[in-house]
Design a protein around this motif. Structure first.
Motif, PDB file in Angstrom:
ATOM      1  N   UNK A  35       0.871  -1.170   0.000  1.00 28.59           N
ATOM      2  CA  UNK A  35       0.000   0.000   0.000  1.00 28.59           C
ATOM      3  C   UNK A  35       0.911   1.223   0.000  1.00 28.59           C
ATOM      4  N   UNK A  36       1.023   1.843  -1.184  1.00 32.38           N
ATOM      5  CA  UNK A  36       2.013   2.904  -1.402  1.00 32.38           C
ATOM      6  C   UNK A  36       1.392   4.258  -1.095  1.00 32.38           C
ATOM      7  N   UNK A  37       2.034   5.002  -0.207  1.00 34.35           N
ATOM      8  CA  UNK A  37       1.524   6.324   0.167  1.00 34.35           C
ATOM      9  C   UNK A  37       1.573   7.256  -1.038  1.00 34.35           C
ATOM     10  N   UNK A  38       0.457   7.910  -1.312  1.00 35.10           N
ATOM     11  CA  UNK A  38       0.387   8.829  -2.445  1.00 35.10           C
ATOM     12  C   UNK A  38       1.141  10.117  -2.105  1.00 35.10           C
ATOM     13  N   UNK A  39       1.261  11.009  -3.068  1.00 32.41           N
ATOM     14  CA  UNK A  39       2.018  12.244  -2.854  1.00 32.41           C
ATOM     15  C   UNK A  39       1.396  13.073  -1.729  1.00 32.41           C
ATOM     16  N   UNK A  40       2.235  13.461  -0.770  1.00 37.38           N
ATOM     17  CA  UNK A  40       1.814  14.228   0.408  1.00 37.38           C
ATOM     18  C   UNK A  40       0.698  13.513   1.162  1.00 37.38           C
ATOM     19  N   UNK A  41       0.709  12.194   1.122  1.00 34.41           N
ATOM     20  CA  UNK A  41      -0.370  11.412   1.709  1.00 34.41           C
ATOM     21  C   UNK A  41      -0.313  11.266   3.222  1.00 34.41           C
ATOM     22  N   UNK A  45      -0.804  14.936  11.516  1.00 32.43           N
ATOM     23  CA  UNK A  45      -0.694  14.312  12.843  1.00 32.43           C
ATOM     24  C   UNK A  45       0.111  13.019  12.831  1.00 32.43           C
ATOM     25  N   UNK A  46       0.549  12.583  11.651  1.00 31.09           N
ATOM     26  CA  UNK A  46       1.361  11.367  11.473  1.00 31.09           C
ATOM     27  C   UNK A  46       0.636  10.101  11.917  1.00 31.09           C
ATOM     28  N   UNK A  47      -0.652  10.179  12.179  1.00 28.92           N
ATOM     29  CA  UNK A  47      -1.435   9.014  12.602  1.00 28.92           C
ATOM     30  C   UNK A  47      -2.284   8.435  11.477  1.00 28.92           C
ATOM     31  N   UNK A  48      -2.362   9.160  10.366  1.00 28.19           N
ATOM     32  CA  UNK A  48      -3.149   8.740   9.219  1.00 28.19           C
ATOM     33  C   UNK A  48      -2.351   8.964   7.938  1.00 28.19           C
ATOM     34  N   UNK A  49      -2.720   8.225   6.913  1.00 24.46           N
ATOM     35  CA  UNK A  49      -2.142   8.468   5.591  1.00 24.46           C
ATOM     36  C   UNK A  49      -3.127   7.988   4.548  1.00 24.46           C
ATOM     37  N   UNK A  50      -2.845   8.324   3.289  1.00 25.89           N
ATOM     38  CA  UNK A  50      -3.599   7.814   2.153  1.00 25.89           C
ATOM     39  C   UNK A  50      -2.640   7.016   1.282  1.00 25.89           C
ATOM     40  N   UNK A  51      -3.037   5.809   0.916  1.00 30.53           N
ATOM     41  CA  UNK A  51      -2.155   4.929   0.148  1.00 30.53           C
ATOM     42  C   UNK A  51      -2.971   4.202  -0.920  1.00 30.53           C
ATOM     43  N   UNK A  52      -2.331   3.913  -2.036  1.00 31.17           N
ATOM     44  CA  UNK A  52      -3.010   3.250  -3.153  1.00 31.17           C
ATOM     45  C   UNK A  52      -2.589   1.791  -3.237  1.00 31.17           C
ATOM     46  N   UNK A  53      -3.494   0.988  -3.789  1.00 33.85           N
ATOM     47  CA  UNK A  53      -3.209  -0.433  -4.000  1.00 33.85           C
ATOM     48  C   UNK A  53      -4.128  -0.967  -5.084  1.00 33.85           C
ATOM     49  N   UNK A  97      -4.013  17.749   2.970  1.00 35.37           N
ATOM     50  CA  UNK A  97      -4.564  17.601   4.314  1.00 35.37           C
ATOM     51  C   UNK A  97      -4.771  18.955   4.972  1.00 35.37           C
ATOM     52  N   UNK A  98      -5.868  19.074   5.725  1.00 38.30           N
ATOM     53  CA  UNK A  98      -6.035  20.248   6.586  1.00 38.30           C
ATOM     54  C   UNK A  98      -5.067  20.130   7.755  1.00 38.30           C
ATOM     55  N   UNK A  99      -4.773  21.256   8.386  1.00 39.62           N
ATOM     56  CA  UNK A  99      -3.769  21.274   9.451  1.00 39.62           C
ATOM     57  C   UNK A  99      -4.150  20.384  10.630  1.00 39.62           C
ATOM     58  N   UNK A 100      -5.459  20.203  10.871  1.00 35.21           N
ATOM     59  CA  UNK A 100      -5.893  19.366  11.996  1.00 35.21           C
ATOM     60  C   UNK A 100      -6.101  17.899  11.602  1.00 35.21           C
ATOM     61  N   UNK A 101      -5.779  17.544  10.373  1.00 37.77           N
ATOM     62  CA  UNK A 101      -5.862  16.160   9.873  1.00 37.77           C
ATOM     63  C   UNK A 101      -7.292  15.608   9.867  1.00 37.77           C
ATOM     64  N   UNK A 106      -8.259  15.233  -2.414  1.00 31.63           N
ATOM     65  CA  UNK A 106      -7.454  14.342  -3.244  1.00 31.63           C
ATOM     66  C   UNK A 106      -7.700  14.689  -4.702  1.00 31.63           C
ATOM     67  N   UNK A 107      -6.625  14.864  -5.458  1.00 35.51           N
ATOM     68  CA  UNK A 107      -6.755  15.120  -6.889  1.00 35.51           C
ATOM     69  C   UNK A 107      -6.240  13.926  -7.673  1.00 35.51           C
ATOM     70  N   UNK A 108      -6.865  13.679  -8.826  1.00 31.76           N
ATOM     71  CA  UNK A 108      -6.527  12.536  -9.674  1.00 31.76           C
ATOM     72  C   UNK A 108      -7.092  12.804 -11.059  1.00 31.76           C
ATOM     73  N   UNK A 109      -6.564  12.079 -12.050  1.00 31.09           N
ATOM     74  CA  UNK A 109      -7.016  12.283 -13.425  1.00 31.09           C
ATOM     75  C   UNK A 109      -8.128  11.299 -13.786  1.00 31.09           C
ATOM     76  N   UNK A 110      -9.160  11.813 -14.437  1.00 28.98           N
ATOM     77  CA  UNK A 110     -10.177  10.956 -15.023  1.00 28.98           C
ATOM     78  C   UNK A 110      -9.928  10.793 -16.524  1.00 28.98           C
ATOM     79  N   UNK A 111      -9.259  11.759 -17.126  1.00 25.30           N
ATOM     80  CA  UNK A 111      -8.771  11.692 -18.491  1.00 25.30           C
ATOM     81  C   UNK A 111      -7.361  12.262 -18.486  1.00 25.30           C
TER      82      UNK A 111
END
Length: 229
Positions: A35-41, A45-53, A97-101, A106-111
């Motif tokens: 599960x690879x953390x996305x850019x700036x994911x 608070x270092x307790x959460x992240x966003x990752x792709x798989x 992320x907002x400062x309070x986490x 999230x941005x991504x391409x649809x085309x």
């Protein structure tokens, strides 16, 4: 937003286009349990992240972006409305992320040249999709349709506090309808004419927005954006 929370989806998209000029997509072959953390994911608070798989060739099967618990890097829940998109590589997805986490965009391409933006509230180990009008819809009272021939769409996003943000939209269309630009009023501009008689029309708007109860946001102040390129 690791330093200042002043990042833009436009810059992110331009970086993405620059690093893969000859490729239509960004793909990644995930190994089992990767599960690879996305850019700036990683959240502030270092307790959460966003990752792709994803599974299979190029990660195309069962692809999702996941909310992860850190530092254990344990998956919590898949984000709604992201699975099955154009790209599968973690470098093609950007988190704001907002400062309070407690919120993340999230941005991504649809085309290839169309970037989308989703906004989520993180609460009780869930990621709730936040709804609200696009700036194009707020101006024209409708969303772009299949007949509008949208060539490019890139949003910009910037947190202005834990519940306020700046949203910008720039879209480029081709049209043979002389009334298309007029529909946008001051937010639309004819930029060039094609050999077949159609026109390039650019839409540009920016707005101060506020998060509201019920997982939605509202536009506080809408204004004409900058035109160019």
């Amino acid at each position: 937003m690791k330093v200042s929370c002043i990042l833009s989806a436009l810059l992110a998209a331009l970086v993405l286009f620059a690093v893969m000029p000859a490729r239509a997509t960004s793909e990644h072959d995930y190994v089992k349990d990767e599960y690879a953390i996305i850019r700036d994911g990683l959240a502030p608070n270092k307790q959460l992240s966003l990752a792709s798989h994803g599974d299979g060739d190029g990660g195309r099967e069962n692809f999702h972006v996941w909310l992860m618990a850190e530092p254990a890097h344990r998956k919590i829940v898949a984000l709604d409305d992201i699975g099955g998109r154009l790209d599968t590589g973690p470098d093609a997805y950007y988190a704001f992320w907002s400062a309070d986490s407690r919120h993340v965009a999230v941005t991504f391409r649809s085309e290839r040249h169309v970037v989308e933006l989703n906004l989520y509230q993180i609460e009780n180990r869930r990621a709730h999709l936040i709804s609200g009008p696009s700036l194009f819809r707020d101006v024209t009272s409708r969303d772009p349709g299949a007949g509008d021939d949208e060539r490019r769409s890139v949003p910009e996003f910037e947190w202005k506090g834990t519940r306020r943000f700046l949203l910008k939209e720039r879209r480029l269309f081709t049209t043979s309808d002389p009334g298309f630009a007029r529909m946008m009023g001051a937010y639309g501009k004819v930029t060039d004419k094609l050999d077949d008689g159609r026109w390039f029309v650019e839409f540009s708007a920016e707005a101060d927005c506020m998060l509201m109860p019920g997982n939605r946001y509202r536009i506080v102040d809408l204004r004409v954006g900058k035109f160019g390129e």
